[in-house]
Design a protein around this motif. Sequence first.
Motif, PDB file in Angstrom:
ATOM      1  N   PHE A 125     -68.068  90.791  56.527  1.00  0.00           N
ATOM      2  CA  PHE A 125     -69.335  90.630  55.740  1.00  0.00           C
ATOM      3  C   PHE A 125     -70.647  90.321  56.651  1.00  0.00           C
ATOM      4  O   PHE A 125     -70.906  89.130  57.330  1.00  0.00           O
ATOM      5  CB  PHE A 125     -69.239  89.213  54.866  1.00  0.00           C
ATOM      6  CG  PHE A 125     -68.063  89.275  53.955  1.00  0.00           C
ATOM      7  CD1 PHE A 125     -68.065  89.891  52.871  1.00  0.00           C
ATOM      8  CD2 PHE A 125     -66.954  88.547  54.414  1.00  0.00           C
ATOM      9  CE1 PHE A 125     -67.201  90.115  52.024  1.00  0.00           C
ATOM     10  CE2 PHE A 125     -65.928  88.342  53.534  1.00  0.00           C
ATOM     11  CZ  PHE A 125     -66.056  89.248  52.381  1.00  0.00           C
ATOM     12  N   ASP A 164     -67.640  97.486  48.637  1.00  0.00           N
ATOM     13  CA  ASP A 164     -68.742  98.324  47.941  1.00  0.00           C
ATOM     14  C   ASP A 164     -68.101  98.598  46.446  1.00  0.00           C
ATOM     15  O   ASP A 164     -69.140  98.311  45.308  1.00  0.00           O
ATOM     16  CB  ASP A 164     -69.221  99.456  48.442  1.00  0.00           C
ATOM     17  CG  ASP A 164     -70.022  99.169  49.904  1.00  0.00           C
ATOM     18  OD1 ASP A 164     -70.275  97.958  49.880  1.00  0.00           O
ATOM     19  OD2 ASP A 164     -69.910 100.016  50.560  1.00  0.00           O
ATOM     20  N   VAL A 169     -75.751  85.460  51.875  1.00  0.00           N
ATOM     21  CA  VAL A 169     -74.558  86.590  51.936  1.00  0.00           C
ATOM     22  C   VAL A 169     -75.451  87.919  51.537  1.00  0.00           C
ATOM     23  O   VAL A 169     -76.737  87.544  51.274  1.00  0.00           O
ATOM     24  CB  VAL A 169     -73.645  86.350  50.252  1.00  0.00           C
ATOM     25  CG1 VAL A 169     -72.794  85.354  50.885  1.00  0.00           C
ATOM     26  CG2 VAL A 169     -74.434  86.228  49.046  1.00  0.00           C
ATOM     27  N   LYS A 170     -74.789  88.924  51.469  1.00  0.00           N
ATOM     28  CA  LYS A 170     -75.406  90.158  51.360  1.00  0.00           C
ATOM     29  C   LYS A 170     -76.366  90.355  50.000  1.00  0.00           C
ATOM     30  O   LYS A 170     -75.826  90.012  48.869  1.00  0.00           O
ATOM     31  CB  LYS A 170     -74.579  91.248  51.458  1.00  0.00           C
ATOM     32  CG  LYS A 170     -74.989  92.802  51.448  1.00  0.00           C
ATOM     33  CD  LYS A 170     -74.155  93.855  51.260  1.00  0.00           C
ATOM     34  CE  LYS A 170     -74.644  95.220  51.084  1.00  0.00           C
ATOM     35  NZ  LYS A 170     -73.718  96.139  51.077  1.00  0.00           N
ATOM     36  N   GLY A 171     -77.585  90.553  50.183  1.00  0.00           N
ATOM     37  CA  GLY A 171     -78.171  90.614  48.739  1.00  0.00           C
ATOM     38  C   GLY A 171     -79.321  89.774  48.549  1.00  0.00           C
ATOM     39  O   GLY A 171     -80.102  89.492  47.846  1.00  0.00           O
ATOM     40  N   ARG A 206     -64.398  98.646  53.819  1.00  0.00           N
ATOM     41  CA  ARG A 206     -65.742  98.745  53.490  1.00  0.00           C
ATOM     42  C   ARG A 206     -66.069  99.450  52.192  1.00  0.00           C
ATOM     43  O   ARG A 206     -66.953  98.990  51.455  1.00  0.00           O
ATOM     44  CB  ARG A 206     -66.513  99.325  54.536  1.00  0.00           C
ATOM     45  CG  ARG A 206     -68.062  99.413  54.327  1.00  0.00           C
ATOM     46  CD  ARG A 206     -68.812  98.532  54.730  1.00  0.00           C
ATOM     47  NE  ARG A 206     -68.281  97.956  56.132  1.00  0.00           N
ATOM     48  CZ  ARG A 206     -68.492  96.421  56.074  1.00  0.00           C
ATOM     49  NH1 ARG A 206     -68.458  95.567  55.078  1.00  0.00           N
ATOM     50  NH2 ARG A 206     -68.055  95.848  57.109  1.00  0.00           N
ATOM     51  N   GLU A 214     -73.820  90.492  56.634  1.00  0.00           N
ATOM     52  CA  GLU A 214     -75.047  89.581  56.384  1.00  0.00           C
ATOM     53  C   GLU A 214     -74.520  88.112  55.963  1.00  0.00           C
ATOM     54  O   GLU A 214     -75.701  87.428  55.590  1.00  0.00           O
ATOM     55  CB  GLU A 214     -75.683  90.428  55.315  1.00  0.00           C
ATOM     56  CG  GLU A 214     -76.209  91.401  55.794  1.00  0.00           C
ATOM     57  CD  GLU A 214     -76.888  92.481  54.519  1.00  0.00           C
ATOM     58  OE1 GLU A 214     -77.781  91.968  53.883  1.00  0.00           O
ATOM     59  OE2 GLU A 214     -76.579  93.473  54.321  1.00  0.00           O
ATOM     60  N   LEU A 215     -73.281  87.718  56.268  1.00  0.00           N
ATOM     61  CA  LEU A 215     -72.838  86.404  56.074  1.00  0.00           C
ATOM     62  C   LEU A 215     -73.583  85.361  57.110  1.00  0.00           C
ATOM     63  O   LEU A 215     -73.792  85.778  58.317  1.00  0.00           O
ATOM     64  CB  LEU A 215     -71.310  86.220  56.034  1.00  0.00           C
ATOM     65  CG  LEU A 215     -70.862  84.924  55.799  1.00  0.00           C
ATOM     66  CD1 LEU A 215     -70.978  84.771  54.141  1.00  0.00           C
ATOM     67  CD2 LEU A 215     -69.354  84.864  56.172  1.00  0.00           C
ATOM     68  N   SER A 216     -74.200  84.245  56.632  1.00  0.00           N
ATOM     69  CA  SER A 216     -74.830  83.324  57.583  1.00  0.00           C
ATOM     70  C   SER A 216     -74.837  81.828  56.797  1.00  0.00           C
ATOM     71  O   SER A 216     -74.348  81.796  55.782  1.00  0.00           O
ATOM     72  CB  SER A 216     -76.451  83.833  57.497  1.00  0.00           C
ATOM     73  OG  SER A 216     -77.232  83.713  56.459  1.00  0.00           O
ATOM     74  N   ALA A 221     -75.530  88.237  43.803  1.00  0.00           N
ATOM     75  CA  ALA A 221     -74.947  88.415  45.109  1.00  0.00           C
ATOM     76  C   ALA A 221     -73.802  87.449  45.470  1.00  0.00           C
ATOM     77  O   ALA A 221     -72.861  87.725  46.001  1.00  0.00           O
ATOM     78  CB  ALA A 221     -76.209  88.129  46.124  1.00  0.00           C
ATOM     79  N   ARG A 245     -83.424  86.280  53.110  1.00  0.00           N
ATOM     80  CA  ARG A 245     -83.606  85.110  54.133  1.00  0.00           C
ATOM     81  C   ARG A 245     -84.671  83.927  53.719  1.00  0.00           C
ATOM     82  O   ARG A 245     -84.408  83.020  53.613  1.00  0.00           O
ATOM     83  CB  ARG A 245     -84.229  85.585  55.424  1.00  0.00           C
ATOM     84  CG  ARG A 245     -84.533  84.689  56.316  1.00  0.00           C
ATOM     85  CD  ARG A 245     -83.469  83.990  57.169  1.00  0.00           C
ATOM     86  NE  ARG A 245     -83.641  82.783  57.910  1.00  0.00           N
ATOM     87  CZ  ARG A 245     -82.981  82.033  58.981  1.00  0.00           C
ATOM     88  NH1 ARG A 245     -81.613  82.740  59.113  1.00  0.00           N
ATOM     89  NH2 ARG A 245     -83.038  81.298  59.511  1.00  0.00           N
ATOM     90  N   PHE A 271     -70.081  88.129  46.038  1.00  0.00           N
ATOM     91  CA  PHE A 271     -69.290  87.539  47.317  1.00  0.00           C
ATOM     92  C   PHE A 271     -68.001  86.769  46.970  1.00  0.00           C
ATOM     93  O   PHE A 271     -67.090  86.730  47.639  1.00  0.00           O
ATOM     94  CB  PHE A 271     -70.281  86.664  48.111  1.00  0.00           C
ATOM     95  CG  PHE A 271     -69.565  85.974  49.269  1.00  0.00           C
ATOM     96  CD1 PHE A 271     -69.184  86.797  50.432  1.00  0.00           C
ATOM     97  CD2 PHE A 271     -69.280  84.571  49.416  1.00  0.00           C
ATOM     98  CE1 PHE A 271     -68.720  86.209  51.617  1.00  0.00           C
ATOM     99  CE2 PHE A 271     -68.520  84.235  50.428  1.00  0.00           C
ATOM    100  CZ  PHE A 271     -68.429  84.813  51.656  1.00  0.00           C
TER     101      PHE A 271
END
Lengths: 213, 171
Positions: free
Chosen positions: A21, B41, A192-194, B37, A23-25, A69, A197, A73
């Motif tokens: 993942f 998706d 998460v993605k989408g 991946r 874009e996981l933060s 989003a 920030r 996830f």
Amino acid sequence: MTDLDLDLVEGWVEPELAEEFPELSLVHARVDVRPSRSPREVKQRLRMLADRYTGGKVVHMRQDPVPWAYRVFSRQVGIDPDHDRTPVEAVALRRLKQGGLRSENLVDDALTIAIAETGVPLIALDADRVGGELGLRLAEAGERLGPVRPLSERQLVVADRQRPVAVVLGEVGADAGVTPETEQTILCALGVKGVPRISIEEALWSAAETLYT
Amino acid sequence: MVRGRDALHLAPVPDVLDRPLVFELPEALPDERAARRTLLDQVAHLENELGQVFCATWPRTEMPRPLVASRGGGPRLLSLAELEELRDDLAARVSDSRRALSDRTWSEEQNRRLIEEMMLEPERHKWRLVSAEDIGEPGCRHWHVRPRWSFIGMFMGWWRVVVSSGCPLAT
């Protein structure tokens, strides 16, 4: 209200998790606030927030970008978001079931307001009971959350350098959560993605502002 | 120089059977990473479709809920097989939900047509009752074919459609 100065810290992410993942933060910030009863302004804000919810809005919430989003996830990590609700949907459902958003205490109310307004899941930890930097990793075999709760192997957890302190999108460990004796609180937001920030930062600022009310 | 059939016998043959068999596999196969991946998706795309179908069913209350069971063990990194299984489950749910919604909207369309017929020729639909739920609308409104002036209307064949005023007040 005091002038708020929030130092946002980017948490570490285990490489295997970051690869799966990208874009996981985990973004966290420390606030010098002790848990207490919520002041009248916060209770009023909860009431106003509760008035915004309708059945139709809650149903269509899953198509809004940020709640969607987190639903995606949840699905990707093996949770059914229609059973184990994402935090923002859990708040909305609580509002529909209870007919309002009841005040619990200042910390919980601040989290509820921030989650409901931004859709970003937040948790609060006791800064004195969490050691070192916080981040996201996979649980190892035999690890526990708090003294009792066993974790599955490769479960996604929020951890300090020593041990897991919370399950991602789940519960906080009994030995890391906020208690009436807490002196400093760490607010953690999951990205998460989408999710832009700015939404994550807004969630942290919103919770911190409520705590300093 | 050796040519033809003799070449087979005289050419040096490597002694492959004596070589140690060493296979060095990479830690994660590149194909698996790409497959993961793609599956992630696909799961995102199917979740979006499932959400759209779910929202389209609102405000119908008696529709099957599109549940896809959790994989168990809390939030974790799923194996490739689990991701495939999840993708297939979601695809099946989307398909089932779409079919159920399609069936439901077809019968709602029939009921709307029935209301029009009831309005035009009430005497052909005596005592027929259609509720708002039958046409996919919220509320307690209903259309009921009843005789005008009670028994007199019944004997004289004077029928009409009575539209209820809405939900009864809570007691």
